[in-house]
Design a protein around this motif. Sequence first.
Motif, PDB file in Angstrom:
ATOM      1  N   LEU A 230       7.761 101.778  94.528  1.00  0.00           N
ATOM      2  CA  LEU A 230       8.171 100.412  94.637  1.00  0.00           C
ATOM      3  C   LEU A 230       7.196  99.364  94.326  1.00  0.00           C
ATOM      4  O   LEU A 230       5.803  99.913  94.394  1.00  0.00           O
ATOM      5  CB  LEU A 230       8.373 100.063  96.060  1.00  0.00           C
ATOM      6  CG  LEU A 230       9.696 100.873  96.653  1.00  0.00           C
ATOM      7  CD1 LEU A 230       9.924 100.413  98.394  1.00  0.00           C
ATOM      8  CD2 LEU A 230      11.097 100.744  95.899  1.00  0.00           C
ATOM      9  N   PRO A 231       7.502  98.363  93.458  1.00  0.00           N
ATOM     10  CA  PRO A 231       6.406  97.492  92.956  1.00  0.00           C
ATOM     11  C   PRO A 231       5.849  96.647  94.158  1.00  0.00           C
ATOM     12  O   PRO A 231       6.583  96.230  95.289  1.00  0.00           O
ATOM     13  CB  PRO A 231       7.191  96.646  91.953  1.00  0.00           C
ATOM     14  CG  PRO A 231       8.565  96.751  92.507  1.00  0.00           C
ATOM     15  CD  PRO A 231       8.814  98.194  93.027  1.00  0.00           C
ATOM     16  N   PRO A 234      -0.403  91.979  94.393  1.00  0.00           N
ATOM     17  CA  PRO A 234      -1.618  92.197  94.529  1.00  0.00           C
ATOM     18  C   PRO A 234      -2.008  91.953  95.957  1.00  0.00           C
ATOM     19  O   PRO A 234      -1.779  90.973  96.569  1.00  0.00           O
ATOM     20  CB  PRO A 234      -2.393  91.331  93.646  1.00  0.00           C
ATOM     21  CG  PRO A 234      -1.522  90.980  92.528  1.00  0.00           C
ATOM     22  CD  PRO A 234       0.104  91.092  93.392  1.00  0.00           C
ATOM     23  N   ALA A 235      -2.865  92.806  96.486  1.00  0.00           N
ATOM     24  CA  ALA A 235      -3.226  92.624  98.128  1.00  0.00           C
ATOM     25  C   ALA A 235      -4.073  91.562  98.103  1.00  0.00           C
ATOM     26  O   ALA A 235      -4.949  91.080  97.538  1.00  0.00           O
ATOM     27  CB  ALA A 235      -4.087  93.882  98.429  1.00  0.00           C
ATOM     28  N   ALA A 236      -3.439  90.724  99.397  1.00  0.00           N
ATOM     29  CA  ALA A 236      -4.222  89.499  99.684  1.00  0.00           C
ATOM     30  C   ALA A 236      -5.199  89.957 100.937  1.00  0.00           C
ATOM     31  O   ALA A 236      -4.989  90.580 101.718  1.00  0.00           O
ATOM     32  CB  ALA A 236      -3.387  88.411 100.139  1.00  0.00           C
ATOM     33  N   PRO A 237      -6.418  89.404 101.087  1.00  0.00           N
ATOM     34  CA  PRO A 237      -7.218  89.372 102.070  1.00  0.00           C
ATOM     35  C   PRO A 237      -6.768  89.101 103.371  1.00  0.00           C
ATOM     36  O   PRO A 237      -5.866  88.124 103.782  1.00  0.00           O
ATOM     37  CB  PRO A 237      -8.530  88.523 102.007  1.00  0.00           C
ATOM     38  CG  PRO A 237      -8.317  88.022 100.499  1.00  0.00           C
ATOM     39  CD  PRO A 237      -6.913  88.028 100.136  1.00  0.00           C
ATOM     40  N   GLY A 238      -6.566  90.317 104.521  1.00  0.00           N
ATOM     41  CA  GLY A 238      -6.147  90.237 105.722  1.00  0.00           C
ATOM     42  C   GLY A 238      -4.658  90.246 105.643  1.00  0.00           C
ATOM     43  O   GLY A 238      -3.995  90.000 106.766  1.00  0.00           O
ATOM     44  N   ARG A 239      -4.065  90.855 104.784  1.00  0.00           N
ATOM     45  CA  ARG A 239      -2.376  90.993 104.731  1.00  0.00           C
ATOM     46  C   ARG A 239      -2.117  92.236 104.146  1.00  0.00           C
ATOM     47  O   ARG A 239      -2.940  92.857 103.454  1.00  0.00           O
ATOM     48  CB  ARG A 239      -1.727  89.856 103.738  1.00  0.00           C
ATOM     49  CG  ARG A 239      -1.965  88.733 104.161  1.00  0.00           C
ATOM     50  CD  ARG A 239      -1.665  87.543 103.026  1.00  0.00           C
ATOM     51  NE  ARG A 239      -0.069  87.835 102.880  1.00  0.00           N
ATOM     52  CZ  ARG A 239       0.732  87.031 103.519  1.00  0.00           C
ATOM     53  NH1 ARG A 239       0.194  85.879 104.550  1.00  0.00           N
ATOM     54  NH2 ARG A 239       2.002  86.971 103.302  1.00  0.00           N
ATOM     55  N   GLY A 240      -1.115  92.785 104.770  1.00  0.00           N
ATOM     56  CA  GLY A 240      -0.591  94.069 104.335  1.00  0.00           C
ATOM     57  C   GLY A 240       0.099  94.083 103.007  1.00  0.00           C
ATOM     58  O   GLY A 240       0.235  92.995 102.503  1.00  0.00           O
ATOM     59  N   PRO A 241       0.536  95.066 102.505  1.00  0.00           N
ATOM     60  CA  PRO A 241       1.131  95.174 101.221  1.00  0.00           C
ATOM     61  C   PRO A 241       2.497  94.864 101.205  1.00  0.00           C
ATOM     62  O   PRO A 241       3.194  94.660 102.253  1.00  0.00           O
ATOM     63  CB  PRO A 241       1.276  96.853 101.079  1.00  0.00           C
ATOM     64  CG  PRO A 241       1.365  97.466 102.549  1.00  0.00           C
ATOM     65  CD  PRO A 241       0.314  96.628 103.172  1.00  0.00           C
ATOM     66  N   GLU A 242       2.841  93.554 100.072  1.00  0.00           N
ATOM     67  CA  GLU A 242       3.975  92.928 100.210  1.00  0.00           C
ATOM     68  C   GLU A 242       4.885  93.390  98.973  1.00  0.00           C
ATOM     69  O   GLU A 242       4.196  93.459  97.717  1.00  0.00           O
ATOM     70  CB  GLU A 242       3.802  91.366 100.064  1.00  0.00           C
ATOM     71  CG  GLU A 242       2.989  90.912 101.441  1.00  0.00           C
ATOM     72  CD  GLU A 242       3.035  89.615 101.266  1.00  0.00           C
ATOM     73  OE1 GLU A 242       3.215  89.085 100.270  1.00  0.00           O
ATOM     74  OE2 GLU A 242       2.306  88.934 102.418  1.00  0.00           O
ATOM     75  N   LEU A 243       6.159  93.893  99.160  1.00  0.00           N
ATOM     76  CA  LEU A 243       6.970  94.041  97.849  1.00  0.00           C
ATOM     77  C   LEU A 243       7.061  92.761  96.945  1.00  0.00           C
ATOM     78  O   LEU A 243       7.022  91.666  97.255  1.00  0.00           O
ATOM     79  CB  LEU A 243       8.258  94.485  98.536  1.00  0.00           C
ATOM     80  CG  LEU A 243       8.364  95.777  99.228  1.00  0.00           C
ATOM     81  CD1 LEU A 243       9.884  95.901  99.772  1.00  0.00           C
ATOM     82  CD2 LEU A 243       8.146  97.013  98.232  1.00  0.00           C
ATOM     83  N   ASP A 244       6.954  93.345  95.548  1.00  0.00           N
ATOM     84  CA  ASP A 244       7.269  92.282  94.759  1.00  0.00           C
ATOM     85  C   ASP A 244       8.827  92.498  94.187  1.00  0.00           C
ATOM     86  O   ASP A 244       9.102  93.303  93.465  1.00  0.00           O
ATOM     87  CB  ASP A 244       6.514  92.516  93.421  1.00  0.00           C
ATOM     88  CG  ASP A 244       6.594  91.607  92.344  1.00  0.00           C
ATOM     89  OD1 ASP A 244       7.242  90.685  92.570  1.00  0.00           O
ATOM     90  OD2 ASP A 244       5.840  91.731  91.155  1.00  0.00           O
ATOM     91  N   LEU A 245       9.401  91.746  94.846  1.00  0.00           N
ATOM     92  CA  LEU A 245      10.890  91.580  94.681  1.00  0.00           C
ATOM     93  C   LEU A 245      11.308  91.109  93.443  1.00  0.00           C
ATOM     94  O   LEU A 245      12.459  91.311  93.026  1.00  0.00           O
ATOM     95  CB  LEU A 245      11.615  90.950  95.731  1.00  0.00           C
ATOM     96  CG  LEU A 245      11.379  91.249  97.082  1.00  0.00           C
ATOM     97  CD1 LEU A 245      12.338  90.431  98.254  1.00  0.00           C
ATOM     98  CD2 LEU A 245      11.625  92.907  97.258  1.00  0.00           C
ATOM     99  N   ASP A 246      10.523  90.672  92.696  1.00  0.00           N
ATOM    100  CA  ASP A 246      10.747  89.893  91.185  1.00  0.00           C
ATOM    101  C   ASP A 246      10.280  90.706  90.175  1.00  0.00           C
ATOM    102  O   ASP A 246      10.322  90.284  88.915  1.00  0.00           O
ATOM    103  CB  ASP A 246      10.190  88.502  91.112  1.00  0.00           C
ATOM    104  CG  ASP A 246      10.657  87.663  92.211  1.00  0.00           C
ATOM    105  OD1 ASP A 246      12.023  87.491  92.463  1.00  0.00           O
ATOM    106  OD2 ASP A 246      10.244  86.794  92.879  1.00  0.00           O
ATOM    107  N   ALA A 247       9.963  91.969  90.436  1.00  0.00           N
ATOM    108  CA  ALA A 247       9.384  92.731  89.267  1.00  0.00           C
ATOM    109  C   ALA A 247      10.360  93.049  88.294  1.00  0.00           C
ATOM    110  O   ALA A 247      11.469  93.372  88.363  1.00  0.00           O
ATOM    111  CB  ALA A 247       8.933  94.271  89.982  1.00  0.00           C
ATOM    112  N   GLY A 249      12.932  94.776  85.868  1.00  0.00           N
ATOM    113  CA  GLY A 249      13.913  96.202  85.992  1.00  0.00           C
ATOM    114  C   GLY A 249      14.105  96.434  87.201  1.00  0.00           C
ATOM    115  O   GLY A 249      14.806  97.539  87.253  1.00  0.00           O
ATOM    116  N   LEU A 250      13.879  95.768  88.373  1.00  0.00           N
ATOM    117  CA  LEU A 250      14.227  95.980  89.695  1.00  0.00           C
ATOM    118  C   LEU A 250      15.319  95.036  89.937  1.00  0.00           C
ATOM    119  O   LEU A 250      15.133  93.596  90.043  1.00  0.00           O
ATOM    120  CB  LEU A 250      12.923  95.989  90.747  1.00  0.00           C
ATOM    121  CG  LEU A 250      13.258  96.173  92.086  1.00  0.00           C
ATOM    122  CD1 LEU A 250      13.681  97.659  92.419  1.00  0.00           C
ATOM    123  CD2 LEU A 250      12.013  95.925  92.931  1.00  0.00           C
TER     124      LEU A 250
END
Length: 649
Positions: A230-231, A234-247, A249-250
Motif C-alpha cells: 500500500l502507498p 512521507p512520514a510527518a514528525p509526531g504522526r503515524g503512517p498515513e495512506l496515500d489514497l491519491d497514489a 494506479g490505485l
Amino acid sequence: MPRKKTRTFRDPRDSQRNPDRPLCADVTLRRRPLTRPAPSLRSHQRTLMALVAAVAAGEAAHIQDILAAVTPGGGKSLLPVIAAHRLIAAGLVERVVWVVPRDSLRLQAEEAFADPLWRAAFGHTLSVRAADNERDPARGLSGYITTYQAIAAAPALHLAEARAHRTLLVIDEVHHLPAPARPGADEASTEDAEAGAWSRAMLPVMEASTFRLYLSGTLERADGRRILGLPYRPAAPGRGPELDLDAPGLAVIGYSRAQALAERAVLPVTFGAIDGEASWLEGGRIAGDSPRVGPHRLGAGSVRVTTRPALFTALRTGFARDLLSEAFFATKRLRARRRAERCLPPGETARGLGKLLVVAPDQSSARAYLETLRSWMPADQGARDVRLATSGQGDAHAALAAFRLTPEPAVLVTVAMAYEGLDAPEVAVVAALTHIRSRPWLEQMLARATRVDPHAGPYDGQQALVFHPDDPLFARFRQELETEQGSSVRPRRERPASAVVPERTRWRDDEPAGITPLESNAIGLRYALLRPRLAEPSPVAPPPEPPSVTERTLRQRLAAGVAAQAVEDEASLRVPRGGNLAHRYNAVLKRVLGKGRATMTLPELEAALGWLERNRLSDHLDCLDGDARYAWSARQRRGRWPTERAAGR
C-alpha cells in the motif's frame, strides 16, 4: 447512561431456571418454510462492479491496484468474484489467486465462487479450489485459494504460477503483511518474524501479478507498521503512517460500519458490560511475604496500574464463570424463543436458532471454559453442543466447519482461531473473555455476531449481543465505535490516570508478569444498544459445495468403484486370486486414463467415474504387461488361470 446496579448471579445448575419453557405455549403458530431472499448488491459491491467494468472497457486502464476497506462483516468475500468475473471475461486476466491468512478461510473463499444464486445473478461459471503446495494448483479451474503460510513455504511455485498466467491476485486481510523492516532491525517477536517471512514471500508474487485486489476490514496494524503493497505519504514528525489514497494506479473503495448499518448489511449490537472486582498476589508467589492486592474494580481503576492485572485475574477466576453464565443463558433464552416461534418439538435441530461464540484469553482458559459450559448440560448434550477450536486441537478445523455449516454444535470456544473471517451468521451472542484491547482485533471479534442470518427470520428480529468486561479500555473502544471515530492511524494522546500515579508505560496486550490470580466476581451488568438507521434487507448466501469438496467426493467414489469391481471379480472367479487385486485395478485405471486421480481436474474425475461405470477393469489387465511390479499377476492370467477356470475351481 443508566446507573449500575448490584445484582446476584444465579448458579447455572439451578433447576428452577428454565428458559427453554415456551414463551407463548397457548398460541398456535404456523410453521413457515425459511426461504432465502433474492440477491442484491451493496454500495461497495456496485462500486467495484462499475470500476472493473471501466477497466475492462479501457476507460480506467491505468488502474492496477484496488483497495477495498470494508467494515468487518460488510460482505467483502463477494468482491473477488465480481472482479474476477469481469476481468476474465474481458481477457485481461486468465486466473484468480486468492490468498487468505488462515487455512480455515479457504473453504469460505471457495463457497463465494460456488454460490448458485450469485452464479445466476452474474451469469458466471468460474470455479476455484483450495490448493496445497502441489503442482498445477488450479487443476484446470479459474484459479485457486492458498494461504500466506503456504506461499512462504513454497514461494517459487506460486511465483512461477503468477508469471505463467495473467493473474488477479486477491490479498485478503492485507493488514497481516507488514512492510519490510529497516535493514538490520530485529523482529520483536516470533509472530512478527512469521509475518515478515510472509511479506518477503508475497512481495515477488504481488509484483508478478497483473492486477491486485487488497481486502481488509481494519486498515491499520497494532504495531503501527506500514502494510505491504500500500502507498503511504512521507512520514510527518509526531504522526503515524498515513495512506496515500491519491497514489497513481490505485483505486480505493470504502464501506464503513455506518454505511453497512444503513443498508442493513450488518446487525445492530447490544453490549452487555459486566463490572467486577478482582484480587491477586504481587510477585507471582504464594508465599506469605507476597502482598495481596485488591479487591479492585475493573471499571474504576487506573488503566495500566490496576486494570491490566485485574482483567488478567478476572478472566481466570470467578468473574469469567459469571460472564459465561450470562452469555450462556442469554443464548439459551434466544434459542427457546425462536424454537417456540417455529413450534419446533424438543430435540429437533434447525438452522437459525442462534449460537454462542466464546473467545478465551489462552488455550488453558479455553479448555476450562469448555468444561464449565459442558457441566451446565447433560453429558451427551454437552459433548454434542459445545466444541473447542484452538490451534492445539487436532479436530479444530472440523469443529469450525460443523459450527458454521450445521445446526450443531451451538457453542464454540476458541482463542484467536475463529475470530477473524469466520463466516457463521448464526452467531448471535459473543462472550468476549479476551484481554486484547486493540481496536482492529475487537472489531473483528465483534463482527462474528453482526452478520445477518438468513435462517433467523426478518432483519428487525435479529440483534448481536456481546458480553464483555466493563474495563476502561473496552469502554473507550465502544465509544469510538458509537461515534465512528478511531479510523485514523494517528496515535491518540494518552492521559495519566491521576496526578498522583501518572502512566508512563503503554498498554500491552500480552499477559502481565509477576502476579498470581486469587479471586474475582461480577457485581453489575448494564446494556448499551447501538441502534442503526434501517433500510432494505440484503441476502446472505447459504454455503454451497466448493470444488475441493467435490473433488474429494469424486475420488472417494472412484476408490469405492474400483474396490467394488475387485470384490465382484474375485467372487465370480473372473480373475485369479492372490495379491491385492484393488491395488492392481487402481494401476489399471491409472494406465487407461493416463494419470492418477490425485492429480485429476474436476472434469477428468467426472470422466473417469463415467468410464468406470461403463467398463470392467478386468478387461484391461493387459495394460500391466511388462511391469515387473505386476509380473506375477500377468503370469497367473496367461498361464494357470485358464486351466483353473476350465476346471471350475
